[in-house]
Design an enzyme around this catalytic site. Structure first.
Site, PDB file in Angstrom:
ATOM      1  CD  GLU A 478      35.498  35.530  50.390  1.00  0.00           C
ATOM      2  OE1 GLU A 478      35.210  34.426  50.667  1.00  0.00           O
ATOM      3  OE2 GLU A 478      36.513  35.737  49.673  1.00  0.00           O
ATOM      4  CD  GLU A 745      49.996  49.831  47.284  1.00  0.00           C
ATOM      5  OE1 GLU A 745      49.137  50.583  47.681  1.00  0.00           O
ATOM      6  OE2 GLU A 745      50.687  49.914  46.296  1.00  0.00           O
TER       7      GLU A 745
HETATM    8  C1  RAM Z   1      39.521  33.449  50.788  1.00  0.00           C
HETATM    9  C2  RAM Z   1      39.185  34.111  51.872  1.00  0.00           C
HETATM   10  C3  RAM Z   1      39.550  33.123  53.031  1.00  0.00           C
HETATM   11  C4  RAM Z   1      40.154  31.903  52.905  1.00  0.00           C
HETATM   12  C5  RAM Z   1      39.503  31.469  51.607  1.00  0.00           C
HETATM   13  C6  RAM Z   1      40.013  29.998  51.153  1.00  0.00           C
HETATM   14  O1  RAM Z   1      38.649  33.787  49.715  1.00  0.00           O
HETATM   15  O2  RAM Z   1      39.854  35.171  52.199  1.00  0.00           O
HETATM   16  O3  RAM Z   1      40.185  33.913  54.083  1.00  0.00           O
HETATM   17  O4  RAM Z   1      40.040  30.987  53.896  1.00  0.00           O
HETATM   18  O5  RAM Z   1      39.624  32.196  50.553  1.00  0.00           O
END
Ligand code: RAM
Length: 887
Positions: A478, A745
């Site tokens: 992300e 994992e």
């Molecule tokens: C996930 C991410 C992030 C988190 C959000 C809500 O996709 O890893 O760390 O804050 O969700």
């Protein structure tokens, strides 16, 4: 004669900074803030006054003249956050400054060394340059090059380049890359603000013919491949640059960016932050940024409209190539497939060495892990979500050794798969290059337990892998600033690194992502993602508080106060009878992504309470007495409601490790029951979960501190030394070198009906690392005298540890706390910086058991006994270094 009688104080001002930076070139605040730390060999040193001199000319400053600002003798103990108050600062000018201080006896110190800051371009009119980009016909080409010849007659005294290149740029002068920034400028919401950078280019300038070159990358500005592609893109790459040379005769020559620049496609044929870079070395144009290059067949740069955002200076450390890593092994799991293991999960890229024939395409595929057959497994890098793998491709030009590394992408990885080579690659054909925002280390921690030290090591790598202009959640999937992650890591990051500029910048990023009152869950940029939920939005209130608490920064609080207030009022209007039901909750506990044991309303309401208490303090500090009172009352109401709704008195618990931890940490419980709640928390860990955690990111942040503060340090210790699932030790047994997003994992996503591998480098699970400093070493700031003007020293001595040792370079200077056991006594060495005091908690029943360098502490001049509290002797200690023995 009176003058001669003045003794010099045993204090030296050092570490002088302007707006948190050492000798910055490029400041665009008109009242920059100055700071210094003090050094002294003695004890009980105080600053009672200071004098600052600022001059445009170093010779004048050396003669103790400050024609721009002479603060005069200011009776004050302040040594930071001091606003410049001299004559109006002018664009591009350099200001030299120094400071001297008076000590507790009125003795004057030597002058500090002279340092400087330089102003950027303060007014819009200072920019004479236009934004330029590629001609229409070349719009689809990647990695464009721009060049402009520039003749300078005369001797160059001073030369500066001001540049903003979006998404990323590289600036060249006479064939040499200027500066050591990479992936520059830092990501912002480009519709709101874009960072420009100032370089000193004097050393690169020739007398006579010069050539300026710019190479552009897509960066975050033209990120149109991953995550909501229709929304993420701001537009095509472009830049604005202005180079100013001052000659020895005092005249200036300015080179602006405009359509007189020439442009051509370069060797980068594809680049995307997530998906990697493709570089075709056959397309290199030798000498393109040197004088004398024939650019007749190059096109003409085109003036383009500026981005929506305002140009402001990048006031934070840049991203740099920080270090290199030699792979630990290379394997050959299939014919033609070579897998390199860097031995460490990190963020950066790989530098490639190859000697192949022309046109050979060498492909590097980056992953955090390998499968059972030794092939790289890219699943954890988030392919399920991004649809892309991290792949760099280098196409050789042939004819000998070629060395290459990408420019406009980076990867979160440990393993690299190399394919496409004809020869037999060697271990040293790839070198790991660690790339992140180059924050200065601020703290160090170690203890007698190898596992805890290993965890600290993993925490540091996890954090550094996720500082890239913004605090990313993970370095592959992300790469964005999720607010919920930032408030749990803030203190851990601050103890380990100088984060003052980084978090100040990020708080502003949150401001730019606010629509109406609430921030979105991600900042900055366009991936605003859903709505803002309270347990993520709380970052907008908590982060300014940490800057106040750790650096004494009142300005950041003033600046964002009205916004924070709107957010808090929003929480208030969302709450029902003081309970806040919205939120994501205690994210990613063992076995799940969403919370399991702790209802969302527990964590959201607890954080609402925290926000009220800190807003009440911030309001008071900046003179909003009414607000302060109001939020204080809200806090009381929330506390009552929280206890009434969630406290199970019969069992002394709020129902989960997370709930009990946060209730203990915040004092959100009936005060008389604190010990019992701590006991049931310890029981839950030991008995119900057999020394395993069941917390998500919010609970984990406070679990260890809540246990150790109430005498269950060894329960916390056992958690950290656990090796079975779920535990960090268990992650280590799976090969982890950084902290993972999840404890498993793989994870089955019921909604999507598929198995997912989650990220293996996720700092949100590492926020507990603050406890090593706060708990084990016992170094905390005191909100009543923030910025470590008063330090709380309260180590939690754990039976299973022989020693614990930490240092923290605070804005007031170096703090150290080192305890160890020695033949039945506990030795505790502490260092308290000049002009600060510490409230120290000694684990002893009476002051009689404590000595300092073999003298009873009652007889030590700079130690004042305050009393005995909960089995601790409490003393106020003045600055200096001390060696205590207890027992
Ligand atoms: C996930 C991410 C992030 C988190 C959000 C809500 O996709 O890893 O760390 O804050 O969700």
């Amino acid at each position: 004669m009176e003058q001669l009688a003045v003794r010099f104080a045993d204090l030296v001002a050092m570490d002088l900074k302007c707006d948190y930076a050492v000798n910055p070139i490029g400041i665009d605040t008109i009242r920059p803030r100055l700071s210094w730390a003090l050094e002294s060999g003695g004890r009980g040193r105080k600053q009672t006054a200071y004098r600052i001199l600022v001059s445009e000319r170093l010779e004048l400053l050396n003669r103790d003249q400050g024609e721009v600002w002479d603060s005069g003798k200011v009776i004050s103990g302040r040594q930071n956050q001091i606003e410049y108050a001299g004559t109006m600062l002018q664009s591009r000018l350099c200001y030299y400054w120094k400071v001297c201080v008076w000590d507790q006896d009125g003795n004057l110190s030597e002058w500090s060394k002279a340092v400087y800051w330089e102003m950027g371009l303060l007014k819009a009119e200072d920019w004479q340059s236009s934004w330029v980009g590629c001609p229409e016909s070349e719009q689809e080409k990647t990695g464009p090059l721009f060049r402009r010849d520039w003749t300078i007659e005369g001797e160059v005294l001073k030369a500066r380049a001001y540049i903003c290149g979006l998404g990323y740029y590289e600036l060249y002068l006479n064939g040499v890359k200027v500066g050591d920034h990479v992936l520059d400028p830092a990501q912002t919401d480009y519709d709101q603000r874009c960072f420009y950078v100032v370089y000193n280019i004097a050393e690169h300038m020739n007398k006579g013919q010069n050539t300026v070159g710019v190479m552009l990358g897509n960066g975050w500005y033209h990120q149109n491949k991953v995550w909501n592609t229709s929304v993420m893109d701001y537009g095509k790459p472009k830049f604005v640059a202005q180079l100013v040379v001052t000659l020895s005769d005092g005249t200036e020559q300015i080179l602006t960016s405009d359509e007189q620049w020439k442009t051509a496609p370069g060797p980068i044929v594809a680049d995307n932050i997530y998906a990697g870079e493709t570089y075709d070395a056959r397309l290199e144009l030798d000498g393109w940024a040197n004088p004398g290059f024939d650019d007749n067949n190059w096109g003409q740069a085109r003036r383009v409209s500026p981005p929506g955002g305002k140009l402001v200076i990048q006031m934070m450390p840049p991203i740099r190539k920080v270090k290199t890593i030699r792979p630990v092994r290379m394997t050959n799991p299939q014919p033609g497939v070579y897998v390199y293991d860097m031995g460490q999960n990190f963020a950066g890229w790989a530098r490639l060495k190859a000697s192949e024939t022309e046109g050979t395409a060498i492909r590097l595929r980056f992953a955090e892990t390998v499968d059972a057959d030794g092939m790289v497994d890219t699943a954890s890098t988030g392919v399920f979500a991004t649809g892309v793998e991290q792949i760099d491709t280098y196409i050789c030009k042939g004819g000998g050794l070629e060395i290459w590394q990408p420019r406009f992408t980076y990867h979160g990885y440990r393993y690299v798969e190399m394919t496409g080579v004809a020869g037999n690659p060697e271990l040293d054909d790839l070198t790991g290059v660690v790339v992140h925002t180059d924050v200065e280390p601020a703290g160090s921690f170690e203890c007698s337990d190898a596992m805890i030290n290993k965890i600290q090591h993993a925490v540091l790598w996890t954090q550094l892998s996720n500082l890239h202009g913004v605090p990313t959640d993970c370095p592959a999937r992300e790469r964005c600033g999720w607010l919920g992650d930032t408030h749990v890591i803030a203190e851990m990051s601050i103890y380990n690194f100088d984060m003052a500029q980084f978090w100040s910048k990020y708080i502003h990023d949150i401001e730019t992502s606010r629509r109406g009152s609430m921030p979105f869950d991600i900042a900055p940029g366009k991936r605003l993602c859903l709505r803002g939920v309270p347990d993520w939005s709380t970052a907008f209130i908590q982060l300014p508080w940490y800057l106040y608490l750790y650096y004494g920064d009142e300005q950041i609080v003033r600046e964002h106060y009205s916004g924070m207030k709107l957010v808090l009022e929003q929480f208030h209007s969302q709450a029902k009878q003081w309970i806040l039901y919205e939120g994501r909750g205690d994210w990613c506990p063992p076995g799940s992504i969403v919370p399991i044991e702790t209802p969302v309303e527990i964590t959201s309401t607890a954080l609402f309470y925290l926000d009220c208490t800190i807003m009440s303090q911030m309001a008071k500090m900046i003179g909003h007495a009414e607000d302060s009172e109001k939020y204080g009352k809200w806090a009381n109401r929330i506390k009552e409601a929280f206890i009434a709704a969630f406290y199970v008195r019969e069992n002394y618990t709020f129902g989960s490790q997370t709930a009990d931890s946060i209730a203990l940490y915040l004092g959100l419980l009936p005060e008389s029951d604190a010990k019992e709640v701590a006991a049931s928390l310890a029981d839950d860990v030991r008995v119900k979960h057999k020394s395993h955690l069941s917390t998500g990111i919010i609970g984990s942040r406070h679990l260890y501190g809540s246990l150790s503060q109430y005498g269950y340090g060894d329960v916390a210790y056992a958690l950290l030394n656990q090796t079975t699932y779920p535990s960090i030790g268990h992650l280590f047994s799976k090969g982890a070198t950084t902290i993972w997003e999840n404890w498993e994992e793989t994870k089955f996503n019921a909604k999507l009906n598929r198995v997912e591998h989650r990220s293996m480098s996720h700092p949100m699970q590492a926020g507990f690392g603050a406890w090593f400093y706060q708990g084990l070493a016992g170094i905390s700031p005191d909100p009543e005298q923030p910025g470590f003007k008063r330090i709380v020293l309260r180590p939690q001595i754990i039976e299973s540890l022989h020693y614990s040792k930490a240092e923290y370079r605070s804005i007031h200077g170096r703090i150290a706390s080192h305890w160890k056991r020695h033949e039945g006594t506990l030795c505790w060495d502490i260092t308290i910086p000049p002009n600060t005091t510490a409230i120290a908690y000694f684990p002893a029943q009476s002051a009689d058991c404590i000595s300092e360098s073999a003298t009873p502490i009652g007889d030590i001049e700079h130690v004042r006994l305050l009393g005995v509290e909960n089995g601790n002797v409490v003393c106020e200690i003045s600055s200096g270094a001390y060696h205590f023995e207890i027992g």
